[in-house]
Enzyme design. Structure first.
Site, PDB file in Angstrom:
ATOM      1  N   HIS A 240     116.720  42.516   0.094  1.00 29.46           N
ATOM      2  CA  HIS A 240     116.027  41.371   0.669  1.00 29.46           C
ATOM      3  C   HIS A 240     114.596  41.743   1.095  1.00 29.46           C
ATOM      4  CE1 HIS A 240     115.681  38.566   4.354  1.00 29.46           C
ATOM      5  NE2 HIS A 240     115.548  37.803   3.291  1.00 29.46           N
TER       6      HIS A 240
ATOM      7  N   GLU B  25     114.550  40.862  -3.893  1.00 32.63           N
ATOM      8  CA  GLU B  25     114.292  39.461  -3.599  1.00 32.63           C
ATOM      9  C   GLU B  25     112.960  39.387  -2.878  1.00 32.63           C
ATOM     10  OE1 GLU B  25     115.025  35.798  -0.876  1.00 32.63           O
ATOM     11  OE2 GLU B  25     114.156  37.751  -0.503  1.00 32.63           O
TER      12      GLU B  25
ATOM     13  N   ASP C 206     109.400  36.730  -1.808  1.00 26.81           N
ATOM     14  CA  ASP C 206     108.939  35.357  -1.612  1.00 26.81           C
ATOM     15  C   ASP C 206     107.512  35.216  -2.121  1.00 26.81           C
ATOM     16  OD1 ASP C 206     111.185  34.558   0.391  1.00 26.81           O
ATOM     17  OD2 ASP C 206     110.374  36.442   1.165  1.00 26.81           O
TER      18      ASP C 206
ATOM     19  N   HIS D 197     106.408  35.540   2.928  1.00 22.79           N
ATOM     20  CA  HIS D 197     107.593  34.769   3.316  1.00 22.79           C
ATOM     21  C   HIS D 197     107.236  33.490   4.053  1.00 22.79           C
ATOM     22  CE1 HIS D 197     110.993  33.562   5.848  1.00 22.79           C
ATOM     23  NE2 HIS D 197     111.711  33.885   4.798  1.00 22.79           N
TER      24      HIS D 197
END
Lengths: 318, 320
Positions: free
Chosen positions: B56, B83, B85, B98
């Protein structure tokens, strides 16, 4: 690879073990948690204190800023426990007082950034703080709670040295907790003030706890402050802020150590160490050479694991 | 031939041998599939023998979230997918960020959508817990894809319903379309209406949410149209519908089941934190028992250690 798996499994077991101990501890029963040590040969607190008092040996003291804040919430019991398991010598924690007089670990004035609550510590009750969860490094809540100073010192007792930040103004109360937990001899207090002022404000504690003056080397009076301490009462260590690594006073570090005071410099941010900081070291650990070359024997870091690995490779950390 | 000539002959033969060896060596290795391609094969062939690890926001404990350093760390740890953003700047660049604003994670201020790339590049990322500045810059999607190319896959968050075209353009330009897994919350009709046949050119992983009372049809509609090979499966309780779908329909079909071990409400409390505090079997082990083929984690190093110890990280298990 097998070794890697083994180490990871061991550290997971270690962490799982810690929790069990903490669960036992929660029943308001002041039973000292049984710590699962990952280090096969833990260094005793007496050895840690002896090393702290000895400014002549070549062992470097590693101080972890806010505990192991990467792997547990900053200023949490788990962040302290992780430091103990990692072999860190001293943990830096921050203490504040609630509205109703409880001493708790908290870095900021408010609880907003690090907990699920809001407000200033000084305007909140201990009962409210107990209802909050600590947040992790990206701001998500965790099962961890705000510890009291007493709980924190119980975890540290006999295991790891403590640098108690933000304690100067509430030191009478902090000292009571140190006495109660029997940790006075493990704690270092620091302040950026001249000797005369410390003597006046803090005199009664000077022979009971370790006091470390902070001196900014770009302060025009830096040399005067250092000499005053060295003449009046040689401290266990000086914390020096070194904005540029060309400042000539760096050349006095070996002298200062010869006289009996250790030399503490932060590796945290570039303005502490003339640009030889933790982030550069994370890309190239040989950046830490600068500290060794300049006779620095205490380093406060945000990268305790990398620093310990580096020092151990040079036989400068047990 | 005199000695001199022998020496020259020797040199020539040596040169030939060395260069021949080089050519043969290359042929012997062949045009190997990259690690990223092999990871994709693992994703397309979900198994209970190789559990895919998705980290993450990169390894944000080691380096600032969504930074190149956090990505490099994941590559070094052997993570399969990161992962990340992405958001669009005022002047049309996708950058790894993010929050809506840069306030929490950098030393700058403002909304990404109201800042230019040049302005954002002038900021420095903070470490986790807001600990000062790292020296790291906010990376663009292009910089990220060039770093990960051939090494690791990326799961693109925040791009789903807005910036698929912009992201796809970058992926094409960098030759990394097969490295990126898009994800999203919208139903398949919404995505088709918005992106048409582009949906057939990208890897798309829908999210199954327990709050959606119609999640069964949401899943079936995707099956009937895009037929995704993986679903991000979110369940706040053990009885939540998405978990039931994963254990029945998806399992029967052989579709991949990604469990999210980040927070209580995403995985019925079987979080990374529980794994550390109460033992990994109580959390990650439980997710595996439910049939998870991939786990998204905030503890990549510990999760990989746990799975390796159980023999669930045999990367070559596909090559038969």
């Amino acid at each position: 690879m097998k070794k890697y798996i083994f180490i990871t499994t061991m550290s997971l077991l270690g962490l799982a073990g810690c929790r069990e101990n903490k669960v036992q501890e929660q029943g308001n029963d002041p039973v000292e948690p049984q710590v699962v040590q990952s280090d096969a040969n833990p260094v005793s607190i007496d050895e840690l204190i002896a090393n702290l008092e000895d400014s002549h040996n070549d062992q470097v003291i590693v101080v972890a800023h806010r505990g192991d804040w990467r792997n547990a919430p900053e200023n949490s019991l788990q962040a302290i426990q992780n430091c103990i398991d990692m072999g860190v010598d001293m943990v830096e924690i921050d203490v504040r007082q609630t509205k109703d007089g409880q001493l708790v670990l908290m870095h900021d004035v408010t609880v907003d950034r690090t907990t699920t609550g809001t407000g200033k510590v000084s305007e909140l009750t201990w009962e409210y703080l107990q209802s909050l969860q600590l947040r992790d490094g990206i701001g998500h809540s965790t099962p961890h709670k705000i510890p009291t100073l007493e709980e924190a010192l119980e975890v540290c007792k006999g295991k790891i040295l403590v640098n108690l930040d933000k304690s100067y103004d509430i030191f009478d109360k902090c000292y009571e907790v140190m006495e109660k937990t029997g940790t006075q001899n493990q704690v270092v207090i620091k302040g950026g003030i001249p000797y005369s002022q410390v003597k006046e404000e803090f005199g009664s504690y000077l022979d009971k706890v370790f006091f470390m003056p902070i001196v900014r080397l770009n302060d025009p009076k830096a040399k005067q402050h250092i000499d005053e301490y060295l003449e009046q009462a040689i401290p266990v260590a000086f914390e020096f802020t070194v904005p540029q690594d060309t400042i000539s006073l760096i050349g006095d570090f070996d002298d200062i150590r010869e006289k009996g005071a250790s030399v503490w410099v932060n590796s945290l941010w570039p303005q502490h160490n003339g640009g030889n900081d933790d982030e550069k070291a994370a890309l190239d650990p040989s950046v830490y050479e600068w500290f060794l070359e300049n006779n620095i024997d205490m380093i406060q870091t945000d990268r305790p694991q990398i620093l310990i690995d580096f020092l151990r490779s040079k036989n400068l950390h047990r | 031939m005199d000695t001199h000539q022998y020496k020259i002959m020797g040199l020539v033969i040596w040169f030939l041998v060395v260069s021949l060896h080089g050519v043969v060596g290359q042929e012997a290795h062949g045009p190997e599939t990259s690690r990223a391609e092999q990871i994709l094969q693992h994703l397309k062939n979900p198994s209970e023998d190789y559990i895919v690890v998705i980290s993450h926001r990169g390894d944000w404990r080691y380096a600032p979230e969504n930074s190149l350093m956090a990505i490099q760390r994941c590559i070094d740890l052997g993570v399969d997918v990161i992962e990340l953003d992405f958001r669009l700047t005022k002047d049309g660049h996708l950058v790894a960020m993010h929050d809506y604003t840069v306030d929490r994670t950098t030393n700058g201020k403002g909304k990404v959508s109201e800042l230019t790339l040049e302005e954002i590049k002038s900021f420095r990322l903070k470490n986790a817990a807001g600990v000062r500045y790292s020296g790291q810059q906010v990376p663009t999607l292009e910089e990220v894809m060039l770093l990960v190319k051939g090494k690791i896959m990326v799961n693109l968050d925040k791009t789903e319903s807005k910036w698929v075209r912009e992201a796809y353009e970058v992926l094409q330009r960098t030759g990394t379309v097969g490295h990126a897994i898009f994800k999203g919350n919208d139903d398949v009709k919404t995505m088709r209406d918005k992106y048409g046949s582009l949906m057939d050119s990208i890897i798309y992983m829908p999210k199954l949410w327990p709050e959606n009372p119609d999640v069964k049809n949401f899943h079936q509609d995707y099956e009937d149209d895009l037929d995704p090979f993986y679903y991000e499966t979110i369940f706040d309780t053990e009885d939540a519908e998405p978990l039931y779908i994963a254990k029945t329909i998806m399992k029967k079909k052989g579709d991949g089941f990604l469990a999210i071990a980040l927070w209580d409400e995403l995985c019925a409390g079987r979080t990374d934190e529980k794994a550390l505090l109460e033992g990994p079997d109580s959390a990650w082990g439980w997710l595996l028992e439910q049939g998870a083929n991939a786990i998204m984690t905030d503890r990549p190093e510990e999760l990989i250690g746990y799975l390796s110890g159980k023999g669930l990280r045999n990367f070559d298990s596909l090559k038969e």
